[in-house]
Scaffold this active site. Structure first.
Site, PDB file in Angstrom:
ATOM      1  N   ASP A  64       0.872  -1.165   0.000  1.00  0.00           N
ATOM      2  CA  ASP A  64       0.000   0.000   0.000  1.00  0.00           C
ATOM      3  C   ASP A  64       0.924   1.235   0.000  1.00  0.00           C
ATOM      4  O   ASP A  64       2.119   1.098   0.281  1.00  0.00           O
ATOM      5  CB  ASP A  64      -0.850  -0.090   1.287  1.00  0.00           C
ATOM      6  CG  ASP A  64      -1.558   1.187   1.615  1.00  0.00           C
ATOM      7  OD1 ASP A  64      -2.290   1.685   0.756  1.00  0.00           O
ATOM      8  OD2 ASP A  64      -1.380   1.703   2.737  1.00  0.00           O
TER       9      ASP A  64
ATOM     10  N   ASP B 210       0.076   5.156   1.079  1.00  0.00           N
ATOM     11  CA  ASP B 210      -0.028   6.122   2.190  1.00  0.00           C
ATOM     12  C   ASP B 210      -0.090   5.416   3.536  1.00  0.00           C
ATOM     13  O   ASP B 210      -0.904   4.509   3.737  1.00  0.00           O
ATOM     14  CB  ASP B 210      -1.277   6.989   2.013  1.00  0.00           C
ATOM     15  CG  ASP B 210      -1.114   7.950   0.859  1.00  0.00           C
ATOM     16  OD1 ASP B 210      -0.467   8.986   1.033  1.00  0.00           O
ATOM     17  OD2 ASP B 210      -1.608   7.634  -0.246  1.00  0.00           O
TER      18      ASP B 210
ATOM     19  N   ASP C 267      -1.966  -0.322   5.796  1.00  0.00           N
ATOM     20  CA  ASP C 267      -2.299   0.287   7.096  1.00  0.00           C
ATOM     21  C   ASP C 267      -3.765   0.625   7.295  1.00  0.00           C
ATOM     22  O   ASP C 267      -4.162   0.960   8.393  1.00  0.00           O
ATOM     23  CB  ASP C 267      -1.506   1.595   7.278  1.00  0.00           C
ATOM     24  CG  ASP C 267      -2.043   2.700   6.381  1.00  0.00           C
ATOM     25  OD1 ASP C 267      -2.256   2.438   5.183  1.00  0.00           O
ATOM     26  OD2 ASP C 267      -2.295   3.806   6.885  1.00  0.00           O
TER      27      ASP C 267
HETATM   28  O1  LIG Z   1      -4.396   3.086  -0.336  1.00  0.00           O
HETATM   29  P1  LIG Z   1      -3.448   4.172   0.030  1.00  0.00           P
HETATM   30  O2  LIG Z   1      -2.255   4.251  -0.865  1.00  0.00           O
HETATM   31  O3  LIG Z   1      -3.046   4.107   1.485  1.00  0.00           O
HETATM   32  O4  LIG Z   1      -4.258   5.531  -0.184  1.00  0.00           O
HETATM   33  C1  LIG Z   1      -5.326   5.873   0.699  1.00  0.00           C
HETATM   34  C2  LIG Z   1      -5.553   7.365   0.707  1.00  0.00           C
HETATM   35  O5  LIG Z   1      -4.281   7.949   0.892  1.00  0.00           O
HETATM   36  C3  LIG Z   1      -4.201   9.373   0.842  1.00  0.00           C
HETATM   37  O6  LIG Z   1      -4.788   9.909   2.007  1.00  0.00           O
HETATM   38  C4  LIG Z   1      -4.173   9.525   3.205  1.00  0.00           C
HETATM   39  O7  LIG Z   1      -2.815  10.025   3.226  1.00  0.00           O
HETATM   40  C5  LIG Z   1      -2.696  11.463   3.204  1.00  0.00           C
HETATM   41  C6  LIG Z   1      -1.219  11.799   3.121  1.00  0.00           C
HETATM   42  O8  LIG Z   1      -0.506  11.269   4.202  1.00  0.00           O
HETATM   43  C7  LIG Z   1      -3.389  12.063   4.437  1.00  0.00           C
HETATM   44  O9  LIG Z   1      -3.313  13.472   4.394  1.00  0.00           O
HETATM   45  C8  LIG Z   1      -4.851  11.604   4.456  1.00  0.00           C
HETATM   46  O10 LIG Z   1      -5.481  12.047   5.634  1.00  0.00           O
HETATM   47  C9  LIG Z   1      -4.955  10.078   4.387  1.00  0.00           C
HETATM   48  O11 LIG Z   1      -6.299   9.662   4.266  1.00  0.00           O
HETATM   49  C10 LIG Z   1      -4.854   9.894  -0.420  1.00  0.00           C
HETATM   50  O12 LIG Z   1      -4.826  11.303  -0.423  1.00  0.00           O
HETATM   51  C11 LIG Z   1      -6.262   9.362  -0.529  1.00  0.00           C
HETATM   52  O13 LIG Z   1      -6.858   9.863  -1.701  1.00  0.00           O
HETATM   53  C12 LIG Z   1      -6.163   7.844  -0.607  1.00  0.00           C
HETATM   54  O14 LIG Z   1      -7.423   7.282  -0.800  1.00  0.00           O
END
Ligand SMILES: O=P(O)(O)OC[C@H]1O[C@H](O[C@H]2O[C@H](CO)[C@@H](O)[C@H](O)[C@H]2O)[C@H](O)[C@@H](O)[C@@H]1O
Length: 394
Positions: A127, A129, A330
């Site tokens: 994954d 983020d 995560d």
């Molecule tokens: O599946 P992932 O790669 O983990 O993506 C899930 C979401 O990630 C991002 O948002 C998350 O991370 C951001 C940066 O650290 C944070 O600001 C936010 O609060 C988190 O939800 C991304 O911007 C989303 O669009 C994804 O769906």
């Protein structure tokens, strides 16, 4: 990664070959009622662009509770010292350590993983983020460290490696930038993977393409028909949340994200109501919760777990006893992948979490720095294994 398609657009309603049916990539994909706006016109539903008025829906349906619990508490910095500790100090630590009995550390118990991997082909799924990059306030600033980048690059030298992200494929590729990986964006609804000569020729949603390096790849987009609908929803959400300070909406092509991390908690119900109103207007879309983010996606039978199965199948690694897929993630959307690996004891899910939470993963690591250590350990182990087996042959 800009892909040039070699074929015409696939549609979802075509017949599906047997091998794909095994993965559930068939008409069941469309598990929503087929009524609603015309697909070809691109006009799906007239949406009211007025401000949300009543908030009782989001209170009563549990959305707000889910929003509050959607991300671990921030760590506190001790003033004047370069020391961080979890917000709830000692109690949190005790709870965390007893939780780790159920989800042992993938670092501490690496030997268990490596024993299981002996004589097996490992495939790595990551994954983005919260796994490869730490969670930060601004999604556009979520970068991997150089050390993490080289750990991922090294892993990809030894094992087939895929990034499975909720972000759009282009965005996550832009952040990772490694050409040697496979990428699945929009929670697996947009996959660039290896060309499978048995599958991609026949599946309507899987077309042959070339990537920017001219390498032949297959492109799988099971929610293709939703692109205009998501775009419409994205625009409406931008308009309807524009007065909510801190709100941010992202268009991930096959899904849209509404961030509330930087929104004052008293305004969360308003954010929730905006999303709730949209979903009422678009019955073919549904909500999932991420870390301080509400995600709107098509009601199709597709998720990160299916994406893992798809990539394994394309690599010719599914339904084999000598394969060990490892998935590190995560958030809630990663649970679908953990579940797929847990079922039938197929592989190994590793949850990244600094707080106790229920999961389908088997192991855990605390944070992105432990993810990096795990990836480095995996490469070291593989190198040693390769050396030992070459010594035995000589
Ligand atoms: O599946 P992932 O790669 O983990 O993506 C899930 C979401 O990630 C991002 O948002 C998350 O991370 C951001 C940066 O650290 C944070 O600001 C936010 O609060 C988190 O939800 C991304 O911007 C989303 O669009 C994804 O769906």
């Amino acid at each position: 990664m800009d892909l040039k398609s070699n074929h015409s657009s696939p549609v979802l309603t075509d017949p599906i070959p047997i091998s794909k049916s095994r993965l559930g990539i068939h008409s069941n994909l469309l598990s929503y009622p087929q009524s609603g706006g015309s697909l070809s016109s691109g006009k799906y539903k007239t949406i009211s662009r007025k401000k949300p008025a009543k908030l009782e829906d989001v209170w009563s349906n549990g959305w707000l509770d889910a929003m509050k619990s959607s991300s671990p508490p921030r760590k506190k910095l001790i003033k004047g010292f370069d020391i961080e500790f979890a917000a709830d100090d000692d109690d949190t630590d005790i709870a965390y350590h007893s939780w780790m009995i159920k989800y042992p550390s993938a670092l501490k118990y690496f030997e268990q993983i490596s024993k299981r991997a002996e004589n097996k082909k490992i495939a790595v799924f990551l994954d983005y983020d919260g796994t490869l990059s730490p969670i930060v306030d601004d999604p556009d600033q979520a970068f991997m460290s150089d050390a993490m980048c080289s750990a991922v690059r090294n892993v990809a030298k030894y094992f087939p490696t895929a990034i499975i992200s909720g972000r759009s494929r282009d965005k996550v590729y832009g952040l990772v930038g490694l050409t040697e990986l496979f990428y699945a964006g929009s929670h697996g609804m947009d996959i660039v993977g290896p060309v499978s000569h048995t599958e991609s020729d026949v599946h309507p949603n899987c077309i042959r393409s070339t990537d920017q390096q001219g390498k032949e790849v297959s492109l799988f987009t099971p929610a293709r028909e939703f692109i205009p609908m998501i775009d419409e929803v994205f625009k409406t959400l931008v308009e309807n949340t524009k007065d909510i300070k801190g709100a941010k909406v992202e268009n991930h092509k096959f899904c849209a994200s509404v961030h509330y991390r930087n929104v004052e908690e008293k305004n969360w119900p308003t954010i929730a109501q905006c999303v709730h109103d949209i979903l009422k207007d678009y019955p073919r879309l549904r909500l999932t919760h991420g870390r301080k983010v509400l995600e709107i996606r098509p009601v199709i039978d597709w998720n990160k777990g299916k994406a893992v199965e798809f990539v394994l199948e394309s690599l010719g690694l599914s339904e084999r006893d000598d394969v060990l897929p490892i998935y590190i993630g995560d958030d809630k959307t990663d649970e679908d992948a953990f579940k797929v690996l847990r079922e039938g004891d197929r592989g190994c899910g590793i949850l990244v979490s600094s707080v106790p939470k229920e999961s389908n993963a088997i192991f855990s690591v605390r944070d992105t720095s432990e993810v990096q250590k795990f990836l480095e350990t995996l490469v070291k182990w593989k190198k040693l294994e390769a050396k030992q087996s070459s010594n035995m042959q000589n």
